[in-house]
Scaffold this motif. Structure first.
Motif, PDB file in Angstrom:
ATOM      1  N   THR A 136       0.794  -1.203  -0.047  1.00 22.69           N
ATOM      2  CA  THR A 136       0.020   0.178   0.028  1.00 22.69           C
ATOM      3  C   THR A 136       0.821   1.197  -0.070  1.00 22.69           C
ATOM      4  O   THR A 136       0.550   2.151  -0.541  1.00 22.69           O
ATOM      5  CB  THR A 136      -0.870  -0.013   1.206  1.00 22.69           C
ATOM      6  OG1 THR A 136      -1.695  -1.250   1.193  1.00 22.69           O
ATOM      7  CG2 THR A 136      -1.773   1.216   1.247  1.00 22.69           C
ATOM      8  N   ALA A 137       2.049   1.135   0.744  1.00 22.82           N
ATOM      9  CA  ALA A 137       2.901   2.368   0.848  1.00 22.82           C
ATOM     10  C   ALA A 137       3.439   2.792  -0.323  1.00 22.82           C
ATOM     11  O   ALA A 137       3.967   3.785  -0.578  1.00 22.82           O
ATOM     12  CB  ALA A 137       3.794   2.304   2.221  1.00 22.82           C
ATOM     13  N   VAL A 138       4.178   1.669  -0.965  1.00 21.14           N
ATOM     14  CA  VAL A 138       5.268   1.753  -1.874  1.00 21.14           C
ATOM     15  C   VAL A 138       4.507   1.442  -3.473  1.00 21.14           C
ATOM     16  O   VAL A 138       5.300   1.793  -4.362  1.00 21.14           O
ATOM     17  CB  VAL A 138       6.287   1.092  -1.416  1.00 21.14           C
ATOM     18  CG1 VAL A 138       7.085   1.504  -0.366  1.00 21.14           C
ATOM     19  CG2 VAL A 138       6.229  -0.792  -1.880  1.00 21.14           C
ATOM     20  N   GLY A 139       3.505   0.642  -3.527  1.00 23.71           N
ATOM     21  CA  GLY A 139       2.993   0.261  -4.779  1.00 23.71           C
ATOM     22  C   GLY A 139       2.793   1.299  -5.998  1.00 23.71           C
ATOM     23  O   GLY A 139       3.123   1.269  -6.896  1.00 23.71           O
ATOM     24  N   PRO A 160      12.291   0.994 -10.655  1.00 20.84           N
ATOM     25  CA  PRO A 160      11.648   1.154  -9.556  1.00 20.84           C
ATOM     26  C   PRO A 160      12.371   1.470  -8.282  1.00 20.84           C
ATOM     27  O   PRO A 160      13.502   0.666  -8.300  1.00 20.84           O
ATOM     28  CB  PRO A 160      10.610   0.090  -9.587  1.00 20.84           C
ATOM     29  CG  PRO A 160      10.614  -0.178 -10.862  1.00 20.84           C
ATOM     30  CD  PRO A 160      11.912  -0.139 -11.532  1.00 20.84           C
ATOM     31  N   SER A 161      12.189   2.575  -7.487  1.00 19.40           N
ATOM     32  CA  SER A 161      12.902   2.617  -6.141  1.00 19.40           C
ATOM     33  C   SER A 161      12.562   1.421  -5.251  1.00 19.40           C
ATOM     34  O   SER A 161      13.537   1.242  -4.563  1.00 19.40           O
ATOM     35  CB  SER A 161      12.298   3.884  -5.418  1.00 19.40           C
ATOM     36  OG  SER A 161      10.906   3.769  -5.333  1.00 19.40           O
ATOM     37  N   LEU A 162      11.862   0.542  -5.376  1.00 23.46           N
ATOM     38  CA  LEU A 162      11.661  -0.399  -4.611  1.00 23.46           C
ATOM     39  C   LEU A 162      12.888  -1.540  -4.930  1.00 23.46           C
ATOM     40  O   LEU A 162      13.258  -2.232  -4.049  1.00 23.46           O
ATOM     41  CB  LEU A 162      10.371  -1.176  -4.814  1.00 23.46           C
ATOM     42  CG  LEU A 162       9.928  -2.283  -4.194  1.00 23.46           C
ATOM     43  CD1 LEU A 162       9.810  -2.091  -2.586  1.00 23.46           C
ATOM     44  CD2 LEU A 162       8.563  -3.066  -4.532  1.00 23.46           C
ATOM     45  N   ALA A 165      11.550   1.784   0.827  1.00 21.79           N
ATOM     46  CA  ALA A 165      10.680   0.842   1.354  1.00 21.79           C
ATOM     47  C   ALA A 165      10.998   0.055   2.775  1.00 21.79           C
ATOM     48  O   ALA A 165       9.920  -0.175   3.481  1.00 21.79           O
ATOM     49  CB  ALA A 165      10.931  -0.634   0.533  1.00 21.79           C
ATOM     50  N   VAL A 166      12.290   0.191   3.192  1.00 24.06           N
ATOM     51  CA  VAL A 166      12.779  -0.372   4.442  1.00 24.06           C
ATOM     52  C   VAL A 166      11.831   0.358   5.562  1.00 24.06           C
ATOM     53  O   VAL A 166      11.291  -0.531   6.475  1.00 24.06           O
ATOM     54  CB  VAL A 166      14.172  -0.306   4.662  1.00 24.06           C
ATOM     55  CG1 VAL A 166      14.715  -0.638   6.197  1.00 24.06           C
ATOM     56  CG2 VAL A 166      14.995  -1.120   3.695  1.00 24.06           C
ATOM     57  N   ALA A 219      19.645   0.420   1.371  1.00 24.77           N
ATOM     58  CA  ALA A 219      19.848  -0.916   1.677  1.00 24.77           C
ATOM     59  C   ALA A 219      21.105  -1.507   1.350  1.00 24.77           C
ATOM     60  O   ALA A 219      21.619  -0.900   0.078  1.00 24.77           O
ATOM     61  CB  ALA A 219      18.584  -1.653   0.905  1.00 24.77           C
ATOM     62  N   PRO A 220      21.714  -2.626   1.657  1.00 24.44           N
ATOM     63  CA  PRO A 220      22.871  -2.962   1.228  1.00 24.44           C
ATOM     64  C   PRO A 220      22.756  -3.833  -0.239  1.00 24.44           C
ATOM     65  O   PRO A 220      21.684  -4.281  -0.594  1.00 24.44           O
ATOM     66  CB  PRO A 220      22.884  -4.075   2.202  1.00 24.44           C
ATOM     67  CG  PRO A 220      21.922  -4.673   3.018  1.00 24.44           C
ATOM     68  CD  PRO A 220      21.020  -3.219   2.835  1.00 24.44           C
ATOM     69  N   LEU A 221      23.914  -3.655  -0.920  1.00 21.58           N
ATOM     70  CA  LEU A 221      23.949  -4.115  -2.198  1.00 21.58           C
ATOM     71  C   LEU A 221      24.156  -5.752  -1.940  1.00 21.58           C
ATOM     72  O   LEU A 221      24.446  -6.264  -0.694  1.00 21.58           O
ATOM     73  CB  LEU A 221      25.012  -3.844  -3.199  1.00 21.58           C
ATOM     74  CG  LEU A 221      24.642  -2.227  -3.409  1.00 21.58           C
ATOM     75  CD1 LEU A 221      26.090  -1.712  -4.096  1.00 21.58           C
ATOM     76  CD2 LEU A 221      23.584  -2.106  -4.281  1.00 21.58           C
TER      77      LEU A 221
END
Length: 218
Positions: free
Chosen positions: A133-136, A149-151, A159-160, A204-206
């Motif tokens: 809902t928040a990132v869709g 997409p940033s996700l 997203a985190v 977020a880590p690679l």
């Protein structure tokens, strides 16, 4: 659940505020991509309503709130009109919009999780739909604008924080601790994490021990 914690008027106002700032973000991307007025309106609508529409279709809440509540549909169009005529001024307050966007992220991951649980989903599935809902909407916006997409490339951790907020709500439900105070705590935690990520450029880590000679795309 969430509608039992807050008065309907306050909840509705918070939903509209989140929809409005998400729509501003989508419309501004359309301006940067040199889209026409129709493209600006489409990106505003998709960004603001895409996540909630996906959630409602998954849980069988039909017709989705995006179509059954006129104000939910009109608000993104108002944001698109504002950006169409005043985009230089809107861009100048981009930081304020990012702050509002972070608040909307917190609200939507919480409201999405609780609504999914109300419709009979388990806690894990409810939290997953809360994140969706928040990132869709942002994912759909990026796909339509031909952006990664940033996700999938979570720069400055978008997203985190939503995952953290949705997981907190799921835990509160499981221990029968969901109340206005704990709900506000989850929203604020999501908000603060997002703000700190923007401030300090957390991400977020690679992949572990990545040795590829291919440079990361900008």
């Amino acid at each position: 659940m969430l509608h039992d914690l807050f008065p309907p008027g306050i909840q509705h106002a918070l939903d509209l505020a989140g929809i409005f700032v998400f729509a501003l973000a989508g419309a501004l991307l359309a301006v940067r991509k040199n889209f026409d007025v129709f493209g600006i309106a489409v990106l505003a609508l998709v960004t603001a309503l895409g996540g909630g529409l996906f959630r409602d279709l998954c849980i069988g809440a039909v017709p989705p709130a995006a179509f059954s509540e006129l104000s939910f549909f009109v608000t993104p169009l108002l944001a698109a009109a504002l950006v169409f005529f005043l985009h230089p001024e809107v861009q100048r307050i981009n930081r304020a919009i990012n702050v509002c966007d972070a608040a909307g992220l917190g609200l939507f991951c919480v409201s999405g999780t609780t609504k999914a649980y109300e419709y009979g989903l388990g806690l894990t599935s409810s939290a997953a739909l809360g994140v969706a809902t928040a990132v869709g909407g942002g994912v759909l916006r990026d796909v339509l604008a031909n952006e990664v997409p940033s996700l999938l490339r979570d720069r400055e951790m978008y997203a985190v924080p939503a995952v953290v907020g949705a997981s907190m709500i799921a835990l509160f439900i499981s221990f029968d601790l969901l109340n206005p105070l704990t709900t506000a705590l989850a929203i604020v935690t999501t908000f603060v994490l997002r703000i700190l990520a923007m401030q300090y450029h957390w991400r977020a880590p690679l992949a572990w021990n990545r040795r590829s000679s291919v440079a990361e795309e900008p």
